[in-house]
Design an enzyme around this catalytic site. Structure first.
Site: not given
Lengths: 279, 117
Positions: A59, A240, A193, A12
């Site tokens: 977030h 995530e 990441h 995303h």
């Protein structure tokens, strides 16, 4: 009773929103990522879901650090995106499904998942982008949604084992819902990441590919890893992948792959996509 | 307080309770940047805006010098710091390059390389 038609896990990255807004799907940088979607669009055309249960992490749009629920669920008639501060386009709104939301809340809390219920909830890019990728050209406005938000921002985070169990409880909830609706489940974020620190830019292709493989064939495999293990293996934001784990839990014991795609990099991220059908 | 043994991952800070406590004011200021009006108020006088949110000296110095590693050390969370970065139109490759001491082109090349291994 409601039917779970399958599940789709996908990254995303916020800048995908900008690429969609600018129609950059065929641009050389973006093409290897967007090319992962037409086979999934074709599958969605066949299975025709009415509702999407979207497992994602906020977030800093709906939840600040003043209140940080580990698991939360939307129970609103509709959900809105809003300014997230980093300059990505704001999308249109999404329909809710309050009947399913409250049925899930009743069933999950009875199953001892004591989640936070939200009758008003802003949804951020982690919710909006995957839906816009899967249902392009604002078809997203035609599917009903239930947001399920997991904390991956402030540690401690729920373990992979707990997320898998949460997903299995969501399956039980959906399958006991007295409705003829067809439900698709999404798990958004990842894969490896890391945005912050001297290790920024960390990517672990080997682990990602093994994770995708095991998620299909042996979902409990990931439970051997603690949250710090997952951070070490996939980066501070790679964690995530917990949203994928919950999504996989919803799909039951055995699944087959509808389509998968993996491309490095989109922004700083290894962009994975995996669509699965229960068998 | 019970003693805690923390996992050490080189180049990585786990944003746990200790960091959440330490960085609360800084992250709260960055959370306010979800509003364009607040972003403009910050830009008009960054130091005054830091004072409004009661940032400590370490946090304020890190914000005014735009040093991401210093913001992280002062308790900043990556997602909230990114909202400050957005004000200056810094993307994640700018931020990654700054933190790892390379040029943006070098940082991007490293990402591409990760896909080949």
């Amino acid at each position: 009773m409601a039917k779970i038609v399958g599940g789709i896990c996908t990254t995303h990255v916020p800048y995908i929103g900008r690429a969609i807004a600018k129609n950059l799907q065929q641009d050389p940088y973006w093409k290897p990522f967007f090319d992962g979607f037409p086979p999934i669009h074709a599958w969605l055309d066949q299975v025709k879901p009415d509702v999407a249960v979207v497992v994602y992490n906020d977030h800093g749009l709906n939840f600040f650090l003043d209140k940080m629920p580990t698991f939360s669920i939307g129970a609103a008639p509709e959900y809105h995106h809003a300014d997230e501060g980093w300059g990505i386009p704001t999308t249109g709104s999404f329909m809710g499904d309050q009947d399913l939301s409250w049925h899930m809340i009743d069933s999950l809390i009875e199953d001892e998942f004591d989640l936070t219920t939200c009758q008003e909830m802003l949804v951020d890019h982690a919710f909006t982008i995957p839906i816009d990728l899967l249902l392009p050209n604002r078809q997203a406005g035609s599917i009903r949604t239930v947001p399920v938000c997991q904390n991956t921002v402030q540690f401690p985070l729920p373990s992979a084992k707990r997320c898998l169990a949460f997903g299995r409880a969501i399956r039980k909830a959906i399958e006991s819902w007295d409705s003829d609706a067809r439900v698709v489940v999404l798990g958004t974020g990842g894969l490896s990441h890391q945005l912050d620190g001297e290790r920024a830019g960390f990517i672990n292709k080997k682990f990602d590919l093994e994770f995708m493989d095991k998620l299909v064939s042996e979902p409990d495999w990931v439970s051997q890893y603690s949250i710090p293990d997952i951070v070490e293996l996939t980066g501070t934001q790679g964690v995530e992948l917990l949203n994928w784990v919950t999504c996989r839990g919803v799909l039951g014991d055995k699944v087959k792959i509808v389509h998968s795609n993996y491309h490095i990099p989109i922004s700083n991220t290894a962009a994975g996509t995996l669509a699965m059908e229960s068998i | 307080m019970a003693s805690k043994t923390k996992r050490v991952i080189p180049g990585t800070t786990i944003f746990d309770g200790d960091m959440a406590r330490k960085g609360y004011a800084l992250n709260k200021m960055c959370y306010s940047f979800n509003s364009e009006e607040n972003r403009q108020e910050f830009l008009a006088d960054p130091a005054a805006y830091c004072d409004k949110f009661a940032l400590n000296d370490e946090q304020k110095k890190a914000v005014l010098s735009l040093q991401v590693l210093d913001m992280l050390a002062a308790g900043g969370n990556a997602y909230f710091i990114a909202k400050l970065g957005g004000i200056y139109k810094l993307d994640m490759q700018d931020v990654g390059a700054q933190q790892t001491g390379v040029t943006k082109e070098e940082f991007m090349a490293k990402l591409v390389e990760a896909g080949r291994n």
